[in-house]
Design an enzyme around this catalytic site. Structure first.
Site, PDB file in Angstrom:
ATOM      1  CB  CYS A  78      26.187   8.279 144.638  1.00 20.50           C
ATOM      2  SG  CYS A  78      27.793   7.234 144.813  1.00 20.50           S
ATOM      3  CB  CYS A  81      28.400   7.765 149.201  1.00 16.49           C
ATOM      4  SG  CYS A  81      27.975   9.056 148.145  1.00 16.49           S
ATOM      5  CB  CYS A 126      29.563  10.592 143.602  1.00 16.14           C
ATOM      6  SG  CYS A 126      28.673  10.982 145.328  1.00 16.14           S
ATOM      7  CB  CYS A 129      31.875   8.820 147.784  1.00 16.88           C
ATOM      8  SG  CYS A 129      31.067   8.256 146.206  1.00 16.88           S
ATOM      9  CB  CYS A 150      26.501   9.711 128.913  1.00 20.49           C
ATOM     10  SG  CYS A 150      26.533   7.927 128.346  1.00 20.49           S
TER      11      CYS A 150
END
Length: 162
Positions: A78, A81, A126, A129, A150
């Site tokens: 991510c 984070c 995510c 976060c 995607c």
């Protein structure tokens, strides 16, 4: 009369805002995530494009991410984070214009239904976060999971295997 109806229909579709996918930012969502920051804090650590995708559920232009054609060994994290989300061994070329994976790292990606375009899609975030990653479709490789994650390249940071 048919011409008028046709022109009105065309006007309606053209007038639709291209930001139809933008939803509330994850920080104002009812879902609580382990990592929580204010919009001002996210804006300080993310680029404008990353903020648009991760916090406003935006979508980058297809074929614009260098990660789309990246096939090095490593892990996709991510961008907000640093949580590991996808492994390079599960990445494939879906020809959609966005980085695509046939599976996520279990427990690190959260899912919810998205009806912002008038039909249901499975949106992914995510799990730490709440950053918007993209959507999951059932048109992936049949010889593996059948799923196509995607993902917007702006939501990802690639960490190569050493």
């Amino acid at each position: 009369m048919k011409k008028i109806i046709f022109l009105l229909s065309i006007s309606f579709f053209i007038s639709c805002n291209s930001n139809a996918q933008i939803k509330e930012t994850s920080s104002s969502s009812k879902t609580k995530f382990p990592i929580s920051k204010t919009d001002a804090e996210w804006k300080q650590i993310l680029s404008k494009d990353q903020y648009h995708v991760l916090r406003e559920a935006g979508t980058e232009r297809p074929f614009s991410s260098p990660l789309n054609k990246n096939y090095e060994k490593g892990t996709y994290h991510c961008a907000a984070c640093n949580t590991p989300l996808f492994k390079s061994e599960h990445k494939y070329d879906s020809k959609s214009g966005w980085p695509s994976f046939d599976r996520e790292i279990k427990g690190n990606v959260a899912f919810e239904k998205d009806s912002s375009l008038g039909f249901y899609r499975e949106e992914e975030h995510c799990a730490n976060c709440g950053g918007h990653l993209g959507h999951v479709f059932n048109d992936g490789p049949k010889n593996t999971t059948g799923k196509r994650h995607c993902v917007n390249g702006n939501a990802l940071k690639f960490i190569p295997t050493e």
